[in-house]
Design a protein around this motif. Sequence first.
Motif, PDB file in Angstrom:
ATOM      1  N   GLY A 100      -7.588  37.893   8.215  1.00 32.39           N
ATOM      2  CA  GLY A 100      -6.629  38.984   8.059  1.00 32.39           C
ATOM      3  C   GLY A 100      -6.148  39.556   9.375  1.00 32.39           C
ATOM      4  O   GLY A 100      -5.188  40.311   9.411  1.00 32.39           O
ATOM      5  N   SER A 101      -6.818  39.192  10.473  1.00 35.19           N
ATOM      6  CA  SER A 101      -6.400  39.676  11.795  1.00 35.19           C
ATOM      7  C   SER A 101      -5.670  38.568  12.548  1.00 35.19           C
ATOM      8  O   SER A 101      -5.620  37.419  12.106  1.00 35.19           O
ATOM      9  N   PRO A 154      -0.008  27.373  -0.300  1.00 34.34           N
ATOM     10  CA  PRO A 154       0.833  28.564  -0.454  1.00 34.34           C
ATOM     11  C   PRO A 154       1.404  29.080   0.877  1.00 34.34           C
ATOM     12  O   PRO A 154       2.381  29.830   0.867  1.00 34.34           O
ATOM     13  N   LEU A 155       0.826  28.688   1.979  1.00 31.32           N
ATOM     14  CA  LEU A 155       1.299  29.141   3.287  1.00 31.32           C
ATOM     15  C   LEU A 155       2.405  28.255   3.852  1.00 31.32           C
ATOM     16  O   LEU A 155       3.126  28.666   4.754  1.00 31.32           O
ATOM     17  N   LEU A 156       2.511  27.029   3.339  1.00 31.53           N
ATOM     18  CA  LEU A 156       3.514  26.085   3.841  1.00 31.53           C
ATOM     19  C   LEU A 156       4.878  26.382   3.230  1.00 31.53           C
ATOM     20  O   LEU A 156       4.965  26.828   2.084  1.00 31.53           O
ATOM     21  N   PRO A 157       5.939  26.090   3.975  1.00 33.51           N
ATOM     22  CA  PRO A 157       7.293  26.341   3.460  1.00 33.51           C
ATOM     23  C   PRO A 157       7.715  25.263   2.462  1.00 33.51           C
ATOM     24  O   PRO A 157       8.377  24.301   2.805  1.00 33.51           O
ATOM     25  N   GLY A 184       2.657  33.015  10.980  1.00 34.86           N
ATOM     26  CA  GLY A 184       2.842  34.219  11.789  1.00 34.86           C
ATOM     27  C   GLY A 184       1.701  34.461  12.761  1.00 34.86           C
ATOM     28  O   GLY A 184       1.687  35.478  13.460  1.00 34.86           O
ATOM     29  N   GLY A 185       0.722  33.554  12.796  1.00 34.94           N
ATOM     30  CA  GLY A 185      -0.395  33.691  13.730  1.00 34.94           C
ATOM     31  C   GLY A 185      -1.548  34.531  13.203  1.00 34.94           C
ATOM     32  O   GLY A 185      -2.391  34.978  13.969  1.00 34.94           O
ATOM     33  N   VAL A 186      -1.599  34.730  11.873  1.00 36.68           N
ATOM     34  CA  VAL A 186      -2.669  35.517  11.264  1.00 36.68           C
ATOM     35  C   VAL A 186      -3.720  34.575  10.681  1.00 36.68           C
ATOM     36  O   VAL A 186      -3.384  33.599  10.005  1.00 36.68           O
ATOM     37  N   LEU A 187      -4.977  34.879  10.938  1.00 31.90           N
ATOM     38  CA  LEU A 187      -6.090  34.096  10.406  1.00 31.90           C
ATOM     39  C   LEU A 187      -6.190  34.361   8.903  1.00 31.90           C
ATOM     40  O   LEU A 187      -6.391  35.503   8.488  1.00 31.90           O
ATOM     41  N   ARG A 188      -6.018  33.320   8.097  1.00 28.17           N
ATOM     42  CA  ARG A 188      -5.986  33.484   6.645  1.00 28.17           C
ATOM     43  C   ARG A 188      -7.241  33.007   5.930  1.00 28.17           C
ATOM     44  O   ARG A 188      -7.493  33.408   4.792  1.00 28.17           O
ATOM     45  N   ALA A 189      -8.045  32.144   6.559  1.00 22.51           N
ATOM     46  CA  ALA A 189      -9.250  31.654   5.886  1.00 22.51           C
ATOM     47  C   ALA A 189     -10.235  31.115   6.910  1.00 22.51           C
ATOM     48  O   ALA A 189      -9.850  30.678   8.000  1.00 22.51           O
ATOM     49  N   PRO A 214     -18.895  28.501  18.278  1.00 29.46           N
ATOM     50  CA  PRO A 214     -19.204  28.599  16.848  1.00 29.46           C
ATOM     51  C   PRO A 214     -20.701  28.827  16.636  1.00 29.46           C
ATOM     52  O   PRO A 214     -21.520  28.231  17.320  1.00 29.46           O
ATOM     53  N   ASN A 215     -21.032  29.710  15.696  1.00 28.40           N
ATOM     54  CA  ASN A 215     -22.445  29.949  15.435  1.00 28.40           C
ATOM     55  C   ASN A 215     -22.984  29.020  14.359  1.00 28.40           C
ATOM     56  O   ASN A 215     -24.164  29.064  14.040  1.00 28.40           O
ATOM     57  N   GLU A 216     -22.102  28.199  13.789  1.00 36.03           N
ATOM     58  CA  GLU A 216     -22.509  27.140  12.880  1.00 36.03           C
ATOM     59  C   GLU A 216     -21.420  26.075  12.874  1.00 36.03           C
ATOM     60  O   GLU A 216     -20.277  26.342  13.205  1.00 36.03           O
ATOM     61  N   LEU A 217     -21.816  24.878  12.494  1.00 39.69           N
ATOM     62  CA  LEU A 217     -20.880  23.771  12.378  1.00 39.69           C
ATOM     63  C   LEU A 217     -21.061  23.122  11.015  1.00 39.69           C
ATOM     64  O   LEU A 217     -22.178  23.058  10.518  1.00 39.69           O
ATOM     65  N   PRO A 218     -19.998  22.660  10.425  1.00 41.15           N
ATOM     66  CA  PRO A 218     -18.618  22.866  10.840  1.00 41.15           C
ATOM     67  C   PRO A 218     -18.134  24.262  10.463  1.00 41.15           C
ATOM     68  O   PRO A 218     -18.690  24.907   9.581  1.00 41.15           O
ATOM     69  N   VAL A 219     -17.098  24.686  11.144  1.00 41.40           N
ATOM     70  CA  VAL A 219     -16.379  25.894  10.771  1.00 41.40           C
ATOM     71  C   VAL A 219     -14.900  25.596  10.959  1.00 41.40           C
ATOM     72  O   VAL A 219     -14.503  25.015  11.959  1.00 41.40           O
ATOM     73  N   THR A 220     -14.124  25.943   9.948  1.00 40.32           N
ATOM     74  CA  THR A 220     -12.702  25.627   9.931  1.00 40.32           C
ATOM     75  C   THR A 220     -11.920  26.896   9.642  1.00 40.32           C
ATOM     76  O   THR A 220     -12.265  27.643   8.727  1.00 40.32           O
ATOM     77  N   PHE A 221     -10.885  27.112  10.439  1.00 42.46           N
ATOM     78  CA  PHE A 221     -10.035  28.289  10.285  1.00 42.46           C
ATOM     79  C   PHE A 221      -8.627  27.850   9.896  1.00 42.46           C
ATOM     80  O   PHE A 221      -8.140  26.823  10.365  1.00 42.46           O
ATOM     81  N   VAL A 222      -7.980  28.655   9.070  1.00 39.42           N
ATOM     82  CA  VAL A 222      -6.580  28.431   8.708  1.00 39.42           C
ATOM     83  C   VAL A 222      -5.786  29.605   9.255  1.00 39.42           C
ATOM     84  O   VAL A 222      -6.104  30.771   8.985  1.00 39.42           O
ATOM     85  N   VAL A 223      -4.754  29.285  10.034  1.00 32.91           N
ATOM     86  CA  VAL A 223      -3.881  30.283  10.651  1.00 32.91           C
ATOM     87  C   VAL A 223      -2.493  30.120  10.048  1.00 32.91           C
ATOM     88  O   VAL A 223      -1.953  29.006  10.017  1.00 32.91           O
TER      89      VAL A 223
END
Length: 182
Positions: free
Chosen positions: A29-30, A164-167, A139-144, A127-136
């Motif tokens: 969300g940030s 849902p984030l893709l155009p 607009g540059g906002v971290l969504r997941a 990372p404090n654990e692996l794997p970790v995956t982020f979705v941005v």
Amino acid sequence: MRTRLWFAGAAVAAVICVGGLAFASVTVGSAAPALVVPELDGQTFDLSAQRGKVVIVNFWATWCPPCRKEMPALDAFYRRYHGNGLEMIGVSADRPHDRSDVIKVMQSLSYPAAMLDDAKVNDFGPPNELPVTFVVDSGGVLRAEFTPDQTPVTEKSLTDTVLPLLPQTSATHASLKPGTLQ
């Protein structure tokens, strides 16, 4: 002598705290943290330069079985949606002397990769654990944030979160069924 040891200890504590704060700032969300890293092919990946695209940032390692298990789903998803505004980077937490192992693994995958130790800027922190995956999002906002113990990376989790984030049109979203990535 005690003064030097105290200062050395304080310096180590400061580094640990700063590293911890950097990782703690990764909040869904940030705004996404900064990440600038040379890819294995020599190009530079700069997360801030990806505005307008949805980006998946995957931290992984060759020695991590859950990391290797999710890579085919990540690769299939990237292959399918790269032309629709999706970018991706796999950031290996392997040690620099294991670069050849990372290159070997990535030869069978289509998305770009980089070595974490090569990062020019990494505000994600270690990372404090692996794997970790982020979705941005675009607009540059971290969504997941996906981790094996909370929300593992699967075809379904990627579809539900990223599409849902893709155009694309809503008809495209409605017609996609799990099991159809390839």
